[in-house]
Scaffold this motif. Structure first.
Motif, PDB file in Angstrom:
ATOM      1  N   GLU A   1      72.245 148.651  -3.075  1.00 58.67           N
ATOM      2  CA  GLU A   1      73.606 148.995  -2.646  1.00 58.67           C
ATOM      3  C   GLU A   1      73.835 150.495  -2.737  1.00 58.67           C
ATOM      4  O   GLU A   1      74.475 151.098  -1.859  1.00 58.67           O
ATOM      5  CB  GLU A   1      74.612 148.243  -3.515  1.00 58.67           C
TER       6      GLU A   1
ATOM      7  N   ASP B   1      72.351 152.210   0.232  1.00 59.42           N
ATOM      8  CA  ASP B   1      73.176 152.058   1.440  1.00 59.42           C
ATOM      9  C   ASP B   1      74.396 152.968   1.397  1.00 59.42           C
ATOM     10  O   ASP B   1      74.740 153.628   2.393  1.00 59.42           O
ATOM     11  CB  ASP B   1      73.618 150.596   1.582  1.00 59.42           C
TER      12      ASP B   1
ATOM     13  N   SER C   1      73.547 156.536   2.006  1.00 61.13           N
ATOM     14  CA  SER C   1      73.314 156.787   3.436  1.00 61.13           C
ATOM     15  C   SER C   1      74.635 156.926   4.192  1.00 61.13           C
ATOM     16  O   SER C   1      74.791 157.799   5.054  1.00 61.13           O
ATOM     17  CB  SER C   1      72.475 155.647   4.024  1.00 61.13           C
TER      18      SER C   1
END
Length: 409
Positions: free
Chosen positions: A259, A262, A265
């Motif tokens: 997580e 992500d 990003s």
């Protein structure tokens, strides 16, 4: 300076190295001798001699002839003189403790095993040993030979009663030791059976006090084994539970790491705020810290489990070693008592015969000395001369025989 210190130390310790008798005769040490060691070293900072407390003190030579000392270990002492043993200890201190110059050691023999004087003596019993003591001097300690006069039936009756009581006391001691030995043998067989189920005991269990002692000993040992097994079960349960928790934390760390990747990003593309990244980073660090704590706790529990398993395995081995040691001690005591009982029975029979016979006034009395001595752990009977020296722990039997005098030509 070092040579002067060594010389002065030698002079100081000359007064404490040996007792008067041991110093005069270069006494050779025996098992069960009690020693007092004093170790002196030169303290350059204080400019004075100091006692090395870690080694100085009172010691007893074991029945195996070994002197056990802290920091030094074991040294074979039997057969050495106090002076030669002191030199060995000095060498070991310098070699193992790295103390230079080597301290000087003084040894005083403070006590020995007593000797036992039996037979046709006025006061049979145990007497303190001193180096150089001869058979004839031991007879003097026991107040000399029993005086024989024609018609002194009362004295012979008293002597017979005394020896009879001694025989009964020795027989009672032997019975008690044999009962103790029977208990130890049964306990040893039970220990072997617990280690090897194929071993079966065919001996009946002792009764009375020895039976109660055996039951109490085995119950205490069984309770200790049960406590160790309970501890192992608790530790295994804790280890399993912590393993499950570590697995759970690892899964949480894996999900949080994914997580966080992500969210990082998205943040790089401007689609989320930095607060979310910081929160996930903090949560990930917290999960890793908790997993590390669980792993440390599991490692500690495994170490405790290993110790408990070793203690369980050693429980029977340690008990067997202690039982064998006690059994050897009982066998040695039985051997000594058997000799004393045989001697007392022979003397009692001789006293009875002497009380019935009237001594020949023309006969000369010859004194004989027989000593029973422990050699290599076994009793050995020796005939010795009046001037032969005794050793600590000797049992000397004094006897008389009559011989017709020879006429000189």
């Amino acid at each position: 300076m070092i040579r002067i210190v060594s010389f002065v130390l030698t002079l100081m310790l000359t007064t404490i190295s040996l007792s008067d008798y041991a110093r005069a005769a270069e006494y050779q040490l025996h098992a069960q001798d009690e020693l007092r060691l004093r170790v002196l070293r030169w303290d350059g900072d204080r400019n004075a001699f100091t006692v090395l407390d870690g080694v100085s003190g009172d010691y007893r030579i074991s029945t195996e002839g070994v002197l056990s000392m802290p920091l030094i270990g074991t040294i074979n002492a039997v057969g050495e003189t106090p002076r030669s043993l002191a030199r060995q200890i000095e060498f070991e201190i310098e070699r193992k403790l790295g103390i230079s110059p080597a301290p000087r050691v003084g040894i005083e023999v403070t006590d020995h095993q007593p000797i036992f004087v039996l037979g046709e003596v006025t006061s049979p019993g145990s007497y303190a040993y001193r180096p150089g003591l001869t058979a004839q001097q031991a007879l003097a300690l026991a107040s000399g030979l029993i005086r024989i006069h024609p018609g002194n039936a009362g004295a012979f009756a008293q002597d017979t009663m005394r020896l009879g009581g001694e025989v009964r006391n020795l027989a009672a001691e032997i019975d008690a030791l044999q009962a103790e030995r029977a208990r130890l043998v049964v306990d040893l067989e039970d220990l072997d059976r617990s280690a090897d189920q194929a071993v079966t005991s065919i001996r009946p269990r002792p009764r009375g006090i020895e039976g109660d002692i055996l039951d109490a000993t085995q119950k205490a040992r069984a309770a200790q084994g049960e406590r160790l097994r309970d501890l192992q079960a608790v530790l295994l349960e804790q280890i399993d539970r912590m393993t499950d928790q570590i697995t759970l934390r690892s899964e949480q760390i894996e999900r949080t790491t994914a997580e966080l990747a992500d969210v990082t990003s998205l943040k790089e593309r401007g689609l989320t705020v930095n607060t979310r990244v910081n929160a996930l980073t903090t949560a990930l660090n917290d999960l890793e810290s908790k997993r590390l704590q669980l792993e440390i706790a599991r490692l500690t529990a495994r170490q405790q489990l290993n110790r408990a398993e070793r203690d369980t395995l050693a429980l029977t081995d340690d008990a067997r070693a202690r039982t064998l040691e006690q059994l050897n001690r009982v066998d040695r005591d039985l051997a000594r008592l058997d000799i004393r009982l045989a001697t007392s029975e022979a003397l009692r029979a001789q006293a009875v015969a002497s009380g019935l016979a009237v001594p020949d006034p023309l006969a000369e009395m010859q004194t004989g000395y027989r000593v029973t001595r422990m050699i290599d752990g076994a009793p050995v009977s020796l005939i010795i001369a009046p001037t032969d020296p005794l050793k600590p722990g000797d049992t000397i039997e004094v006897s008389r025989s009559t011989a017709m005098p020879t006429n000189s030509q």
